[in-house]
Design an enzyme around this catalytic site. Structure first.
Site, PDB file in Angstrom:
ATOM      1  N   ASN A 174      -1.667   6.492  -0.723  1.00 41.36           N
ATOM      2  CA  ASN A 174      -1.750   5.247  -0.054  1.00 41.36           C
ATOM      3  C   ASN A 174      -2.090   5.691   1.327  1.00 41.36           C
ATOM      4  O   ASN A 174      -1.125   5.755   2.190  1.00 41.36           O
ATOM      5  CB  ASN A 174      -0.697   4.514  -0.159  1.00 41.36           C
ATOM      6  N   GLU A 175      -3.179   5.780   1.818  1.00 44.38           N
ATOM      7  CA  GLU A 175      -3.533   6.325   3.158  1.00 44.38           C
ATOM      8  C   GLU A 175      -3.696   5.254   4.210  1.00 44.38           C
ATOM      9  O   GLU A 175      -3.651   3.929   3.562  1.00 44.38           O
ATOM     10  CB  GLU A 175      -5.028   6.736   3.191  1.00 44.38           C
ATOM     11  N   PRO A 176      -3.605   5.269   5.433  1.00 48.67           N
ATOM     12  CA  PRO A 176      -3.789   4.148   6.400  1.00 48.67           C
ATOM     13  C   PRO A 176      -4.718   3.232   5.960  1.00 48.67           C
ATOM     14  O   PRO A 176      -5.768   3.543   5.675  1.00 48.67           O
ATOM     15  CB  PRO A 176      -3.820   4.734   7.551  1.00 48.67           C
TER      16      PRO A 176
END
Ligand code: F6R
Length: 643
Positions: A174-176
């Site tokens: 879950n990236e930025p």
């Protein structure tokens, strides 16, 4: 998980680690001295949960992570299965993520990772294992992700979620930008994440751009969450996650709203937390002399004033009035700390003969010392302490260089082919080994492990470069030792665990040379990397040899590798370099030609090693100057290790 079990666990963590949340911290966290000790406790928490669920005849649903962080937890779970009969028959697992697209059989797949580290060694039923399928067609992907969520729900949800954290603040992938309520889905990987994965894929171009990941919502629904973070590389993001505001820029901050999350860290990962970095801002301190120096250096940097110009007001305004009460006035304290730093500086790293050494970092006697410089790879010696190495030789000490690993995997195929072709041209077309290497390299497929001869050639290339550099610095070949430690010789990025064979090779050399000084790479940035294993081999050897008479005369100095430098307040020996010495060091590094231009394991910093290290040595000198000390071109820094 029952409340009792949770309480017992947090009591165990609290007893073993440092636990003292301050007003800055928004997530329960415990700091441990070593990642191994902490990993064992986490494995115990998981084992207790499995047993309890088993007793109640319920499935135990675990969310699992890959990466370097959980490896020791898995090792301990495997040990518990083999030695204590811990059964995984009632365990169902859901892995956080998988690269996309990715074949199961690929050595870099998370499927492969999980089987190699855990599933192949325990009695889990294969139908209980769930890892996102990196080969699902894009048409089926959407439904596949919904089904993944439904499967978790059907089993009653995740009882326990194990997490690592990426430098982007990702959990899972879950990236930025990820949403608080996101579910399992495909995602585009952040550039930093791909850079971090590049070594495992032998270059960033081979790292997939996408992944399938459980969402933040999926993770947050877990009844219990434990996040692991090891090493200085994680220190910045850990601070942001624990102390910062909740934001999609750092998805891990969403965990602040989960009521049963614990972060388990080692000292490296916790280094930026306010209570660790500047404890005087949050609590009353026991002012050891080390803490005083740390605080004064910090204050000088904060106020941008040299130490000798700090005033009572500066101290009082910045949480250090307690220190002033102990010390009297700023004037006295400033002079004391200034002198302490001043005494770290020496152009005589092997000690200055016939000089009063009461305020010098090294002893004057014996005036000619035997020194071993341990270098994890065949270039860390000149990169990290080329200037000091040069001084030691020039000042007449008997210097030995010990290259701990062959460094063979960091030589490119093109470089090896060039040397194989030269060998063939020199020795005639029937040179069997050269032909074998040429044939192998010409038909080598992606990810194929190098043949033994190819590895040998790559190791020899690095030996040749090392000899060129050590000869340039005036060292006879007889004082250059190639240890080729066996833990490294897997032909892949993943190394074996340290064994007694490795330790014996190191301790035999120490026992042979009986050094007065040992220099070692004290790299804590990557707790599972080669530098740390090489350091562990030295520490274990020192422990085994500590009763030998010569050891009472042996001092150990730690230098830092290419990534970080010691904090100014940690430095116990600062060796300044003139501009000419900086150039000489640069030339010594240039001899390591296979590591120039296209460095294979560059990490997050795209500068070549010589550029990075010159910047770093210059910066150390500037910091000393800003503290009010003399203005040098560059400084190499060391910290003493007491065994
Ligand atoms: C792995 C995963 C990632 C890693 C994170 C840290 O399944 O989901 O979030 O936990 O990238 O990786 P390491 O542990 O290698 O530093």
């Amino acid at each position: 998980m029952t409340a009792d079990l949770i309480n017992n666990q947090s009591i165990t963590y609290k007893k073993a680690g440092t636990f003292e949340e301050t007003r800055f911290e928004k997530i329960h966290n415990v700091i441990f001295k070593s990642s191994l000790e902490a990993s064992i406790l986490v494995a115990q928490e998981i084992a207790a949960l499995i047993k309890e669920k088993n007793k109640r005849n319920e499935p135990c649903v675990l969310g699992l992570a890959t990466g370097s962080s959980p490896i020791k937890v898995y090792e301990e779970l495997v040990r518990m299965h083999k030695e204590e009969g811990l059964s995984f028959a009632n365990v169902h697992t859901f892995n956080l993520d998988e690269y996309y697209p990715m074949d199961k059989s690929n050595l870099q797949s998370y499927f492969y990772f999980m089987h190699e580290h855990l599933f192949d060694h325990i009695d889990i039923l294969s139908e209980h294992i769930h890892i996102p399928n990196g080969k699902i067609s894009s048409d089926d992907l959407y439904q596949y992700c919904i089904d993944y969520e439904l499967k978790i729900k059907a089993l009653g949800g995740l009882d326990f979620q194990l997490l690592g954290i990426g430098r982007t603040g990702h959990i899972g992938f879950n990236e930025p930008g990820s949403h608080f309520n996101s579910g399992t889905r495909s995602i585009t990987l952040d550039h930093i994440t791909r850079v971090d994965a590049a070594p495992a894929f032998l270059g960033i171009d081979n790292v997939p751009r996408k992944a399938i990941t459980m969402g933040i919502g999926t993770v947050r629904a877990a009844k219990r969450i434990v996040l692991l973070a090891w090493g200085l590389n994680k220190a910045e993001i850990i601070k942001e996650t624990i102390e910062g505001n909740i934001s999609s820029h750092v998805p891990a901050t969403y965990l602040q709203e989960h009521n049963n999350t614990t972060f388990i860290m080692d000292e490296g990962a916790s280094a930026e937390l306010t209570r660790v970095k500047t404890p005087w801002l949050v609590t009353s301190c026991i002012w050891t002399s080390q803490l005083k120096l740390k605080a004064v250096v910090w204050l000088s940097e904060l106020t941008k004033k040299p130490i000798l110009k700090l005033t009572d007001k500066d101290y009082n305004n910045n949480g250090m009035s307690g220190l002033l009460t102990e010390e009297g006035t700023a004037y006295d304290l400033n002079i004391k700390m200034f002198n302490k730093l001043q005494h770290t500086i020496t152009g005589w790293p092997g000690g200055k003969p016939n000089a009063d050494d009461s305020n010098r970092p090294e002893r004057a006697m014996p005036d000619k010392k035997r020194a071993i410089i341990f270098s994890p790879h065949p270039d860390d010696d000149v990169i990290s302490m080329g200037g000091t190495f040069d001084r030691l030789v020039e000042q007449g000490h008997e210097v030995h260089i010990a290259y701990q690993t062959s460094g063979n995997i960091a030589v490119s195929d093109e470089e090896a082919l060039k040397f194989a072709e030269i060998t063939k041209a020199l020795s005639g077309s029937n040179s069997r080994t050269a032909n074998a290497v040429i044939d192998f390299l010409n038909q080598k497929t992606d990810n194929e492990i190098d043949s033994i001869e190819t590895r040998q050639l790559k190791g020899l290339i690095r030996r040749g470069e090392s000899h060129a550099a050590t000869r340039y610095l005036g060292l006879p070949d007889t004082q250059v030792h190639f240890l080729d430690l066996p833990f490294y010789e897997t032909g892949t990025i993943k190394k074996n665990n340290l064994s007694q064979d490795d330790i014996s090779i190191v301790s035999n050399l120490i026992a042979d040379i009986k050094p007065h000084q040992i220099y070692a790479a004290g790299d804590l940035a990557d707790p599972h990397g080669t530098h740390k294993v090489c350091l562990d081999a030295i520490f274990a050897s020192l422990d085994q040899l500590k009763t030998e008479a010569f050891m009472s005369d042996c001092w150990v100095w730690l230098y830092r590798g290419a990534w970080h430098e010691w904090e100014s307040s940690e430095i116990e020996m600062a060796v300044p370099m003139s501009p000419d010495q900086v150039l000489k060091k640069r030339h010594a590094i240039f001899y390591h030609q296979s590591q120039k231009d296209g460095v294979m394991f560059q990490g997050g910093d795209s500068r070549e090693f010589w550029v990075r290290v010159e910047d770093r040595n210059r910066l150390t000198a500037e910091k000393y100057n800003d503290l009010g000390l003399a203005n040098y071109a560059a400084i190499e820094a060391f910290k003493r290790y007491h065994f």
